[in-house]
Design an enzyme around this catalytic site. Structure first.
Site, PDB file in Angstrom:
ATOM      1  N   LYS A  33     -52.603 -16.939   8.947  1.00 19.02           N
ATOM      2  CA  LYS A  33     -52.355 -17.056   7.499  1.00 19.02           C
ATOM      3  C   LYS A  33     -53.097 -15.896   6.830  1.00 19.02           C
ATOM      4  O   LYS A  33     -54.324 -15.946   6.670  1.00 19.02           O
ATOM      5  CB  LYS A  33     -52.882 -18.398   6.984  1.00 19.02           C
ATOM      6  N   GLU A 100     -47.897 -17.370   8.275  1.00 17.84           N
ATOM      7  CA  GLU A 100     -47.528 -18.198   7.119  1.00 17.84           C
ATOM      8  C   GLU A 100     -47.886 -17.500   5.816  1.00 17.84           C
ATOM      9  O   GLU A 100     -49.037 -17.113   5.600  1.00 17.84           O
ATOM     10  CB  GLU A 100     -48.222 -19.563   7.175  1.00 17.84           C
ATOM     11  N   ALA A 102     -48.034 -17.264   1.465  1.00 21.85           N
ATOM     12  CA  ALA A 102     -48.551 -18.102   0.380  1.00 21.85           C
ATOM     13  C   ALA A 102     -47.494 -18.111  -0.721  1.00 21.85           C
ATOM     14  O   ALA A 102     -47.133 -17.062  -1.249  1.00 21.85           O
ATOM     15  CB  ALA A 102     -49.868 -17.542  -0.152  1.00 21.85           C
ATOM     16  N   GLY A 103     -46.979 -19.296  -1.043  1.00 20.51           N
ATOM     17  CA  GLY A 103     -45.932 -19.374  -2.057  1.00 20.51           C
ATOM     18  C   GLY A 103     -44.634 -18.749  -1.568  1.00 20.51           C
ATOM     19  O   GLY A 103     -44.347 -18.715  -0.378  1.00 20.51           O
TER      20      GLY A 103
END
Length: 203
Positions: A33, A100, A102-103
């Site tokens: 992430k 992954e 964000a948003g």
């Protein structure tokens, strides 16, 4: 280096972390992430790690850990830092990597750099997460259009949650994006249900 799959969604709160956990477990992939914005005591990396049971997956350190639960560009300003695209370096691994976001795609990381710019920089393939709600056709088609505009390869689309065949069939027909499956609404989320959910995904 294996394949790079960037998990992004048509908006916020539509199940990117849940799907990332399912994909990480199913593929026994690594997870990364790049930007965590807020909720550092219960970050998405910690959530996914707690749901993955295979012994192979490695969970890589975030590039930016921001303390405030806002868009990354705002969180970074509040923390007194500026997100520098040059700092995003793909973790070293021979495994497949689930990245992954964000948003959604057009979330700003700084005043000039969007999440979709990061995807392009990393040269990753996108797995697009959609969810059936009023307005989701519009949001999904817009996301598909901007990915095409940026010439970013899309591995496929995963629908998360309750089924709406009319919406799903229209989205798939219009975009031509491959359907990777649909995750049913999970009433219980743990290592067992995450592992079982992988059977709903073709990848």
């Amino acid at each position: 280096m294996g394949k790079l799959y960037f998990v992004t969604g048509i908006g916020t709160g539509i199940g990117k972390t849940l799907v990332s956990a399912v994909l990480t477990e199913k593929l026994k992939a690594d997870y990364w992430k790049p930007v965590q914005s807020g909720d550092l005591d219960n970050s998405d990396t910690l959530k996914v790690k707690a749901l993955v049971s295979n012994p192979i997956s490695v969970f890589h350190q975030e590039t930016y850990l921001l303390t405030q639960p806002f868009s990354p560009h705002k969180s970074a300003k509040l923390d007194g830092v500026e997100i520098d695209p040059a700092r995003f370096i793909i973790p070293q691994t021979n495994n497949n990597l689930i990245i992954e976001g964000a948003g959604g795609l057009m979330v700003p990381l700084n005043d000039k750099y969007l999440m979709i710019d990061l995807i392009k920089q990393l040269n990753a393939e996108v797995i697009l997460i959609s969810q059936n709600y009023l307005g989701s056709i519009n949001h999904t088609l817009l996301s598909a259009q901007v990915l095409k505009q940026f010439d970013i390869p899309v591995t496929g689309i995963i629908f998360n949650g309750d089924e709406d065949t009319a919406s799903q069939s229209y989205i798939l027909q219009y975009t031509g994006i491959k359907h990777l499956g649909r995750l049913p609404q999970l009433t219980t989320i743990n290592k067992t249900t995450i592992k079982a959910a992988g059977q709903h995904i073709t990848l």
